[in-house]
Design a protein around this motif. Sequence first.
Motif, PDB file in Angstrom:
ATOM      1  N   PRO A   9       0.791  10.570  -4.561  1.00 26.01           N
ATOM      2  CA  PRO A   9      -0.228  10.817  -5.584  1.00 26.01           C
ATOM      3  C   PRO A   9       0.340  11.111  -6.977  1.00 26.01           C
ATOM      4  CG  PRO A   9      -0.212  12.588  -3.956  1.00 26.01           C
ATOM      5  CD  PRO A   9       0.728  11.532  -3.477  1.00 26.01           C
ATOM      6  N   ALA A  16       0.395   4.350  -2.580  1.00 22.75           N
ATOM      7  CA  ALA A  16      -0.752   5.232  -2.374  1.00 22.75           C
ATOM      8  C   ALA A  16      -0.357   6.533  -1.683  1.00 22.75           C
ATOM      9  CB  ALA A  16      -1.830   4.517  -1.572  1.00 22.75           C
ATOM     10  N   ASP A  21       0.813  -1.207   0.000  1.00 19.57           N
ATOM     11  CA  ASP A  21       0.000   0.000   0.000  1.00 19.57           C
ATOM     12  C   ASP A  21       0.853   1.266   0.000  1.00 19.57           C
ATOM     13  OD1 ASP A  21       0.998  -0.286   2.539  1.00 19.57           O
ATOM     14  OD2 ASP A  21      -0.885   0.145   3.565  1.00 19.57           O
TER      15      ASP A  21
END
Length: 139
Positions: free
Chosen positions: A72, A69, A66
């Motif tokens: 951006p 993430a 993850d």
Amino acid sequence: MLSFLTSLTQSVGKLTAEECMALGLNKNFLMCSSCDALKEFSLDSLESECKSCCDEDDVQAFVKSDRPAAFPNLAIKYVRGADPVIKLMDEEGEVMETLAIDKWNTDSVEEFLNTYLLTPGVSDDDFSAFDAEATNNEI
């Protein structure tokens, strides 16, 4: 049961997610660099089990986690058969530099992105976007 899993670890190499969970280790989030740190805390006896449940700290582990993430402006593209690279791009999207990152670990990738990736909306004369390419194959 613990002694069985210990002997299984030594003979087979990698444990299943269920076997790791029985040892109190979460295979989905355990990086091998964490296993190396066990010696610092006099937990050498857990190292072999840890190594049997961990994922190598490579670029592919970073991409599958993850962690992307948090960036951006990071675009990830998979190119079959290609080595993983980071492309440093200017504001017009032109590639300014390409860095081979196949030998980097997850922490190195994250540190680099934290250092050089611009926050959306912030202008700078340097690079404004990154493109990380990784293969679908094992690295």
